[in-house]
Structures are given as C-alpha cells and as structure tokens.
Scaffold this motif. Structure first.
Motif, PDB file in Angstrom:
ATOM      1  N   GLY A   1      23.865  -1.297  28.538  1.00 31.25           N
ATOM      2  CA  GLY A   1      23.696  -1.347  27.024  1.00 31.25           C
ATOM      3  C   GLY A   1      22.917  -0.208  26.445  1.00 31.25           C
ATOM      4  N   GLU A   2      22.488  -0.011  25.379  1.00 29.50           N
ATOM      5  CA  GLU A   2      21.805   1.298  24.706  1.00 29.50           C
ATOM      6  C   GLU A   2      20.292   0.786  24.707  1.00 29.50           C
ATOM      7  OE1 GLU A   2      24.109   3.511  21.797  1.00 29.50           O
ATOM      8  OE2 GLU A   2      25.302   1.710  21.989  1.00 29.50           O
ATOM      9  N   ILE A   3      19.749   0.073  25.563  1.00 35.32           N
ATOM     10  CA  ILE A   3      18.296  -0.316  25.513  1.00 35.32           C
ATOM     11  C   ILE A   3      17.374   0.753  25.766  1.00 35.32           C
ATOM     12  CG2 ILE A   3      18.907  -2.533  26.010  1.00 35.32           C
ATOM     13  CD1 ILE A   3      17.938  -2.143  29.083  1.00 35.32           C
ATOM     14  N   ASP A   4      17.993   1.856  26.323  1.00 32.60           N
ATOM     15  CA  ASP A   4      16.887   3.173  26.632  1.00 32.60           C
ATOM     16  C   ASP A   4      17.555   4.574  26.281  1.00 32.60           C
ATOM     17  OD1 ASP A   4      14.859   4.387  27.272  1.00 32.60           O
ATOM     18  OD2 ASP A   4      14.721   3.993  29.371  1.00 32.60           O
ATOM     19  N   ASP A   5      16.777   5.549  25.947  1.00 36.12           N
ATOM     20  CA  ASP A   5      17.419   6.737  25.832  1.00 36.12           C
ATOM     21  C   ASP A   5      17.979   7.196  27.261  1.00 36.12           C
ATOM     22  OD1 ASP A   5      16.106   7.171  23.454  1.00 36.12           O
ATOM     23  OD2 ASP A   5      14.115   7.642  24.430  1.00 36.12           O
TER      24      ASP A   5
ATOM     25  N   LEU B   1      28.627  23.528  33.783  1.00 38.19           N
ATOM     26  CA  LEU B   1      27.425  22.679  33.427  1.00 38.19           C
ATOM     27  C   LEU B   1      28.088  21.776  32.341  1.00 38.19           C
ATOM     28  CD1 LEU B   1      24.067  24.676  33.218  1.00 38.19           C
ATOM     29  CD2 LEU B   1      24.871  23.107  34.879  1.00 38.19           C
ATOM     30  N   GLY B   2      27.854  20.717  32.511  1.00 44.32           N
ATOM     31  CA  GLY B   2      28.006  19.472  31.321  1.00 44.32           C
ATOM     32  C   GLY B   2      26.477  18.819  31.351  1.00 44.32           C
ATOM     33  N   VAL B   3      26.052  18.736  29.854  1.00 45.47           N
ATOM     34  CA  VAL B   3      25.020  17.943  29.450  1.00 45.47           C
ATOM     35  C   VAL B   3      25.106  17.213  28.162  1.00 45.47           C
ATOM     36  CG1 VAL B   3      23.880  19.941  30.376  1.00 45.47           C
ATOM     37  CG2 VAL B   3      24.667  19.980  27.894  1.00 45.47           C
ATOM     38  N   ALA B   4      24.474  16.035  28.206  1.00 46.21           N
ATOM     39  CA  ALA B   4      24.298  15.219  27.126  1.00 46.21           C
ATOM     40  C   ALA B   4      23.119  14.144  26.994  1.00 46.21           C
ATOM     41  CB  ALA B   4      25.646  14.402  27.035  1.00 46.21           C
ATOM     42  N   LEU B   5      22.662  13.961  25.848  1.00 44.45           N
ATOM     43  CA  LEU B   5      21.301  13.020  25.451  1.00 44.45           C
ATOM     44  C   LEU B   5      21.894  12.239  24.803  1.00 44.45           C
ATOM     45  CD1 LEU B   5      18.560  15.739  25.252  1.00 44.45           C
ATOM     46  CD2 LEU B   5      19.065  14.244  27.200  1.00 44.45           C
TER      47      LEU B   5
ATOM     48  N   LEU C   1      16.399  21.072  34.502  1.00 43.30           N
ATOM     49  CA  LEU C   1      15.233  20.405  34.303  1.00 43.30           C
ATOM     50  C   LEU C   1      15.676  19.282  33.131  1.00 43.30           C
ATOM     51  CD1 LEU C   1      12.069  20.126  34.457  1.00 43.30           C
ATOM     52  CD2 LEU C   1      12.073  21.894  32.477  1.00 43.30           C
ATOM     53  N   LEU C   2      15.160  18.426  33.759  1.00 45.21           N
ATOM     54  CA  LEU C   2      15.425  16.960  32.953  1.00 45.21           C
ATOM     55  C   LEU C   2      14.092  15.952  33.029  1.00 45.21           C
ATOM     56  CD1 LEU C   2      17.594  15.138  31.487  1.00 45.21           C
ATOM     57  CD2 LEU C   2      18.105  14.103  33.699  1.00 45.21           C
ATOM     58  N   SER C   3      13.652  15.664  31.497  1.00 42.14           N
ATOM     59  CA  SER C   3      12.343  14.948  31.502  1.00 42.14           C
ATOM     60  C   SER C   3      12.670  13.727  30.764  1.00 42.14           C
ATOM     61  CB  SER C   3      11.402  15.726  31.048  1.00 42.14           C
ATOM     62  OG  SER C   3      10.065  15.140  30.869  1.00 42.14           O
ATOM     63  N   ASP C   4      11.940  12.611  31.000  1.00 42.07           N
ATOM     64  CA  ASP C   4      12.112  11.363  30.437  1.00 42.07           C
ATOM     65  C   ASP C   4      10.693  10.947  29.982  1.00 42.07           C
ATOM     66  OD1 ASP C   4      12.695   8.874  29.239  1.00 42.07           O
ATOM     67  OD2 ASP C   4      13.340   8.042  31.170  1.00 42.07           O
ATOM     68  N   GLY C   5      10.381  10.948  28.505  1.00 37.00           N
ATOM     69  CA  GLY C   5       9.024  10.453  28.080  1.00 37.00           C
ATOM     70  C   GLY C   5       8.929   9.005  27.930  1.00 37.00           C
ATOM     71  N   MET C   6       7.823   8.597  28.278  1.00 40.36           N
ATOM     72  CA  MET C   6       7.394   7.008  28.142  1.00 40.36           C
ATOM     73  C   MET C   6       7.837   6.481  26.777  1.00 40.36           C
ATOM     74  SD  MET C   6       4.139   4.813  28.966  1.00 40.36           S
ATOM     75  CE  MET C   6       3.295   5.422  27.186  1.00 40.36           C
ATOM     76  N   GLY C   7       8.700   5.459  26.908  1.00 43.41           N
ATOM     77  CA  GLY C   7       9.095   4.751  25.496  1.00 43.41           C
ATOM     78  C   GLY C   7      10.311   5.594  24.988  1.00 43.41           C
ATOM     79  N   SER C   8      10.564   5.698  23.624  1.00 44.88           N
ATOM     80  CA  SER C   8      11.620   6.167  23.123  1.00 44.88           C
ATOM     81  C   SER C   8      11.070   6.648  21.709  1.00 44.88           C
ATOM     82  CB  SER C   8      12.797   5.143  22.836  1.00 44.88           C
ATOM     83  OG  SER C   8      12.410   4.058  22.003  1.00 44.88           O
ATOM     84  N   GLY C   9      11.914   7.486  21.169  1.00 43.18           N
ATOM     85  CA  GLY C   9      12.071   8.080  19.731  1.00 43.18           C
ATOM     86  C   GLY C   9      11.146   9.282  19.859  1.00 43.18           C
ATOM     87  N   GLU C  10      10.488   9.507  18.718  1.00 42.13           N
ATOM     88  CA  GLU C  10      10.004  10.762  18.254  1.00 42.13           C
ATOM     89  C   GLU C  10       8.752  10.879  19.350  1.00 42.13           C
ATOM     90  OE1 GLU C  10      10.696  13.205  16.472  1.00 42.13           O
ATOM     91  OE2 GLU C  10      12.101  12.312  14.991  1.00 42.13           O
TER      92      GLU C  10
ATOM     93  N   ARG D   1      16.515   7.791  15.862  1.00 41.69           N
ATOM     94  CA  ARG D   1      17.661   8.940  15.497  1.00 41.69           C
ATOM     95  C   ARG D   1      17.551  10.065  16.661  1.00 41.69           C
ATOM     96  NH1 ARG D   1      14.760  10.534  10.036  1.00 41.69           N
ATOM     97  NH2 ARG D   1      13.006  10.271  11.460  1.00 41.69           N
ATOM     98  N   VAL D   2      16.521  10.124  17.348  1.00 40.35           N
ATOM     99  CA  VAL D   2      16.344  11.094  18.577  1.00 40.35           C
ATOM    100  C   VAL D   2      16.096  10.515  19.632  1.00 40.35           C
ATOM    101  CG1 VAL D   2      15.136  12.787  16.874  1.00 40.35           C
ATOM    102  CG2 VAL D   2      13.884  11.504  17.970  1.00 40.35           C
ATOM    103  N   SER D   3      16.625  11.289  20.843  1.00 36.81           N
ATOM    104  CA  SER D   3      16.322  10.763  22.298  1.00 36.81           C
ATOM    105  C   SER D   3      15.059  11.338  22.865  1.00 36.81           C
ATOM    106  CB  SER D   3      17.487  11.168  23.175  1.00 36.81           C
ATOM    107  OG  SER D   3      17.233  11.017  24.414  1.00 36.81           O
ATOM    108  N   GLY D   4      14.556  10.320  23.359  1.00 34.88           N
ATOM    109  CA  GLY D   4      13.198  10.700  24.001  1.00 34.88           C
ATOM    110  C   GLY D   4      13.210  11.645  25.381  1.00 34.88           C
ATOM    111  N   ASP D   5      14.324  11.726  25.886  1.00 36.02           N
ATOM    112  CA  ASP D   5      14.416  12.456  26.945  1.00 36.02           C
ATOM    113  C   ASP D   5      14.732  14.095  26.396  1.00 36.02           C
ATOM    114  OD1 ASP D   5      14.583  10.214  28.379  1.00 36.02           O
ATOM    115  OD2 ASP D   5      16.855  10.313  28.424  1.00 36.02           O
ATOM    116  N   SER D   6      14.510  14.981  27.402  1.00 36.86           N
ATOM    117  CA  SER D   6      14.763  16.324  27.161  1.00 36.86           C
ATOM    118  C   SER D   6      15.113  17.017  28.343  1.00 36.86           C
ATOM    119  CB  SER D   6      12.978  17.027  26.800  1.00 36.86           C
ATOM    120  OG  SER D   6      12.743  16.467  25.558  1.00 36.86           O
TER     121      SER D   6
END
Length: 679
Positions: A656-660, A465-469, A494-503, A476-481
């Motif tokens: 770019g880095e416009i989203d998690d 396995l290879g993983v990265a966020l 399991l990969l999940s993306d919350g609406m928006g970004s951050g905490e 400071r933190v990724s909104g993905d889990s």
C-alpha cells in the motif's frame, strides 16, 4: 677559536660585498645621463646609501662614474649634489624625521635643485623642465634603491626592482659602437623578451613600454621608436603558446622586422641586428636558469605549504585527541550509597524518639541488618513498604509509618539525583566523543594531503541511474531524501529516510543527506563522516526525539569496488543475471546508534551487467521482501529507470502507500554496451 675566526671571515666578506655593491651601482648609474648631462639615478643611489661605510662607498662610486661618463661641468654638479647628500645623511640620520619614507626622496630632489639652480636660471624654461624631471627621477630612484638595497625597512615591490633595472639598462644603452650598435639595447631587448615570455600580458607590455621609453630618453633624439618596438614586440610574444620558446622568439623577430623595414637602411639594420642578437641569446640560455628555476621555486613553495598545512591538521587532530583523552580520564560521579536514605530519614524521624538510643546504639547491629535487608526491595520497587523490613524492626519502631514516609521522600530525591548523574555522564561522554571524531576527521584530511593522485589511464566505468521518491498517501512531499554525485573518481549514492512522513521527516532526512554530502565532497572518508553525522543527530535527537536512516554506497569508477554503509537502513540488493544477493545491517538509525561504534561496512565488487538497488522501508524491509527479490530475479531489461517504476508499482500492491517510498537503482552496462551516463 676556529669557529670564531670563520664567523669573522664570513662577516668581513659580507661587508666587502656590501661595500662593493654600494660603490658599483652609483658608478653605473652615472652612465645613465639624461637631458644633456643630468645623472639622477646616481644621485638617488647616493641618497639611499645613507651614512657611514655605505654612504662613503656610494659617494666614491658616484664621483668615479661621473668623472668617467659625464662632461666635466655636469660631473662637478653631480659630485657636488652627492657630497651634500652624504653630509646630510650623516647629519640627520638620528632624527625621527629621517625615518620617514618621504624624507630622503625629498632631500635628494631638494639638494639636487640647490646645486642646479644657478645653471637652470641662466638656461631658461626648457632647462627648468629637464631639471624638474631629473629631480623627480632622483627622488624615485632614492626610494627604490632604499627599498631594494638596504636591509632595514625592506619592503620588496616589483616596481622598485623595475626602476633599478631601468637605470642599469639606460647606463648600458648610452654606449654605442662606431657602427651604431649598443650592447645595452641588446640587453634591453633580451629583458623585454624574457618579460613577455614569463609574465602575464598587461605586466609584460607595461614593462616593455617602460624599458623602451628609458632607452629613448638616453638616445635623446625625441623619438619614441624603441618604446613602440618594445611594447608591440612584447604584445606579439603573447600570441605564442605558453611555454613555447621558439614560437615566442619568432613572433618577437617578426615584430622587430615590421618596424625595421620602413626605416633608413642603417637604422633599420641596427634595430634588426640588435633584435636578432637578443633573440639568439634568449634561445641559447637554458630554460632552467629562468623559468625552470622559477617553476622549481613555486613547486618547492607549494610543497612546503602543503607540508605545513598537513602538519597543522595533524597537530590540531592531536590536540583534539588529547582533549578527548583528558575528558575520558576524568572519573565519573561516584554512585551515592543508599544508606544515606535511612540516615536522613532517621535524622528527621528518630531524633527525639524515646527508643532512639536503643535502636541506634544498643541494637545498632540489628537495626543496620534490617535496613540492609530492606534496601534491595526498596531500590527495585522505587518505594519503601512495610513488608520490606523484618518484623523485629517494624514491630519495635513506635514511629514506623512516619519512618516509611520519610524514607520514600528521601528515595525520590535519591533516584532523581541518580538520573541527573547518569544524564550528566552521558552528555560528557557524547561531548568527549565529538572531540574524538573531530580528531579523526582532521587526521583523515591530513592523510588526503599526503596522498598522490596520478592520472589513471583506465577509463571510468560507464553507469546509468534510476531514481524516484513517492510520498505517503495523503502527503504532499516524501520524507525520504536521496543524492547522487561523484568525488575523486568515486560515485556516491545516498538514500535517507526520516522518521515519520511529510514535511518534518523531509527536513530531517534532507539535513542528514546534505551534511553527509558536504563531508564527502570535502574529501573526508566515509567512516569518520558517518560517525560525526551520527553524533550530531544524537545530540539533535535529545531535542526533537527524531532519528534518520542512512544508506550510503561508494563505488570506485576505475575498479568497480565499493563499500556500503548503513545506519538502520532497509536491505539493498545486487542483481546479476537471475541471481539476487541481499545486503542487510544490524545498526540502529543515525541518532540512536552508539556514537563510539563505527558504521557497518560491506565491501562489494560490481561488474558489467549488474544492478545495485537501494530502497527505503516504505518499499520493503527485511521481513517482507520476497516479492522484491522475485521481481529482480525475473527482470530482463537494462533500463534502471524502468526497473524503479516497476518496483514502486509492485510496492503499492504489496504494502500500500502507508509510508514514504524511495528507490535508487545503479546499473553498470556490459563492456560491449555503448557508454551511457544518466543522472
């Protein structure tokens, strides 16, 4: 009549057996004489038998045994105590105090003391001690016999059965042959051997010490030889491997031999021969008679418990399904007729108007037609305007502006009531859907209980396995889990993306990931688990307005077959050699998807040398992933973590880095590749 006769014969045979048992036990216990002639076990058995038929049979058994096994003096004293107990049982059985647990034991000890008191006083302090110990044993035997033999108030406890066993073994151990052998001691050793073989070490050693001490009491020589031999022999048996009867027997014989060697030739041979006889009996008895039956009973009990639990789950599922059906059958709130708008407006404006009789009585049909023609435009525009009404109605009405104002006021209330009814109907449907999903979850759990899981000879597939966020720029933190784990020979990605970004986004995606992982680890199938999660997030979305994507891949580590489930997630990719396949979905994210719809599932089979790539939309989406497909097609390495790094590096240049951004890569090595498993 034949059935009645059969029942009577059965009852009669049961009474005969019960009477025989209450006769035999006191008779046998009379042989367990202690301290020179006391028979406390026989006295206790008579006290526990109570009044009536049982008490009389116990009294006769005690008298027979006392006359047979005891000297005349002690036999008379034992019979006297038994007669007093039988008389007291018949006299006191209807008193409340008789039902107390302590009454009969104290009664047996007291009446035994009343008979022995005269003899004890003349004999001195030593005899008093023996009498006191005999009274304690009589009270203990009364309590244990009452627990084991009587039907009413039966409270099974291993200690009670152990005391009864000790009394029987002591009675048999009192008989010796001319050469010094005692069949009862062979039985006692056999009991110790079985106990040590079956029970856990503390219980086995404690039981063996009790049996040895009982045998030494019967011997009356002041030695604790049998206590030491039985206790250490039971301890030695525990060194054998669990279930190995031959080694257990060898350890037992060796322990007995260690104690036999230092003794005099006669005593040592007696002890050794008794141990060998008990060991031979132990080896000759079929296993199923003892351990086999116990294991079969445990297995049957486990099966019964298994079936009972499954039945309870199915009944609970049926109850939730019935509740769902009952809610579904409830008719929704009927749509309100728009004509109520004009009725209420006319009540406010037209009453008292000089033209009221003309408009609403003589010209009612034309008024009704005018209102009916204006209704569609009024509902469409959510506002009543003069042009919506025919000219013959608008020109005739002398209070037309006031009528329009009243209609608009009633229209606002009408629309608000409609929105409330729709919201209420949607909430009821979601609540009913929750009951249906709970029913599905319970049924799935019941199905798991009914499945057999034999051990598979196939080696599980090796994987890497290879993983990265990567968080959005400025966060400071990724909104993905993400989460990776195994359950029941399945690998879960399991990969999940919350609406928006951050905490805030991290909180939503982490909650979805955590809940879904708990469902899957509990053995719940993916479809009902995902539907339940979606319903919960839908209710939560009403408060927070947020939603979450879910990307779930389940892979069998035996067959390489898997299922991919998506709720609004970005595409996934399968790479084998230079070929890349893209897997997309049409479902909305969890919290926005219709609760009754099952999640989309795609069946996938992976082979050795295959990469499976999962990403969030911060890396690529269905409209901008050509670069990612090209990167995968040209990738020549076999390290999934390096592939993750390459994907994230290229995504920065492309989007770019416009989203998690989150990337999860699974690689199944080729069959000739050494097995490596990294998480």
């Amino acid at each position: 009549m034949k059935g009645l006769a059969f029942v009577r014969r059965k009852e009669m045979s049961g009474k005969i057996v019960d009477t025989a048992i209450h006769f035999i036990f006191p008779a046998v216990f009379a042989g367990a004489s202690l301290f020179g002639g006391y028979a406390p076990f026989a006295v206790g058995a008579v006290a526990a038998a109570g009044q009536g038929r049982r008490g009389m049979s116990a009294l006769l058994g005690c008298a027979s045994g006392a006359l047979l096994f005891l000297n005349f003096s002690h036999a008379l004293r034992t019979i006297a105590a038994a007669v007093l107990l039988y008389t007291a049982n018949n006299a006191f059985y209807d008193l409340k105090v008789y039902q107390k647990k302590a009454f009969l034991p104290l009664l047996s000890a007291g009446l035994m003391l009343s008979v022995e008191f005269v003899y004890v006083v003349r004999a001195g302090i030593g005899e008093m001690a023996y009498c006191f110990l005999s009274m304690l044993l009589a009270a203990l035997c009364t309590h244990c016999c009452r627990t084991v033999l009587k039907e009413e108030g039966k409270e099974e406890h291993p200690a009670a059965s152990m005391v009864i066993l000790l009394g029987v073994l002591m009675a048999f151990s009192a008989f010796e042959t001319s050469s010094g052998f005692a069949p009862g001691r062979i039985v006692a050793m056999l009991a110790v051997l079985f106990m040590a073989f079956e029970q856990e070490r503390p219980a086995a050693v404690a039981g063996a010490l009790c049996i040895g001490f009982a045998v030494d009491l019967v011997a009356g020589n002041g030695s604790f030889l049998h206590t030491a031999v039985y206790g250490l022999s039971a301890l030695a048996v525990r060194f054998a491997r669990r279930g190995d009867r031959v080694r257990a027997a060898l350890w037992f014989v060796c322990a007995v031999l260690v104690f036999s060697l230092p003794l005099y030739a006669g005593d040592g041979l007696v002890l050794l021969y008794e141990g060998l006889a008990a060991t031979l009996c132990f080896l000759l008895v079929p296993t199923k008679v003892f351990r086999g039956k116990r294991l079969a009973g445990e297995k049957e009990a486990q099966t019964d418990e298994h079936l009972l639990l499954r039945q309870k789950l199915e009944d609970s599922a049926a109850a939730f399904r019935e509740l769902y059906d009952s809610l579904s059958r409830v008719p929704g709130c009927a749509e309100e007729n728009p004509s109520v708008l004009f009725d209420r407006a006319a009540e406010r404006v037209c009453r008292g108007c000089s033209l009221c009789d003309i408009c609403w009585e003589k010209e009612y049909q034309r008024t009704y037609t005018a209102i009916n023609d204006a209704t569609p435009a009024l509902l469409k525009n959510a506002e009543a305007q003069g042009k919506d009404f025919p000219s013959y109605f608008a020109d005739r009405c002398i209070r037309f502006p006031s009528f329009l104002t009243a209609v608009n006021s009633e229209l606002r209330d009408y629309l608000l009531r409609g929105q409330y009814r729709k919201s209420l109907s949607d909430s009821r449907a979601r609540a009913a859907g929750q009951y249906a999903q709970v029913s599905e979850v319970l049924l799935a759990a019941a199905g798991k209980l009914n499945e057999a899981h034999p051990a598979l000879a196939v080696q599980p597939l090796p994987y890497q396995l290879g993983v990265a966020l990567r968080p959005k720029k400025g966060e400071r933190v990724s909104g993905d889990s993400m989460s990776t784990f195994e359950t029941e020979n399945k690998l879960c990605l399991l990969l999940s993306d919350g609406m928006g970004s951050g905490e805030e986004a991290k909180r939503e995606s982490a909650m979805a990931t955590r809940l879904l992982e708990r469902f899957l680890r509990a053995g719940i199938d993916a479809p009902p688990a995902l539907k339940t999660l979606n319903s919960a997030l839908t209710l939560r979305a009403e408060e927070t307005g947020s939603f979450t994507t879910v990307d779930l891949f389940l892979l069998s580590l035996q067959t390489g077959e898997g299922e991919l489930y998506k709720y609004g997630a970005a595409p996934s990719y399968i790479k084998r050699g230079g070929t890349v396949r893209r897997v997309t979905c049409t479902c909305l994210p969890a919290g926005l998807q219709e609760c009754s719809q099952p999640p989309e599932a795609t069946r996938i089979r992976l082979e050795g040398g295959t990469f499976f790539v999962m990403v969030t939309d911060g890396v690529a989406d269905a409209t901008n992933d050509e670069w990612l497909q090209d990167l995968l097609a040209g990738w020549q390495g076999e390290n999934p973590q390096l592939l993750v790094s390459a994907i994230l590096a290229d995504s920065i240049e492309r989007t770019g880095e416009i989203d998690d951004a989150g990337v999860l890569v699974l690689y199944l090595p080729r069959t000739d590749t050494p097995e490596v498993k990294e998480i």
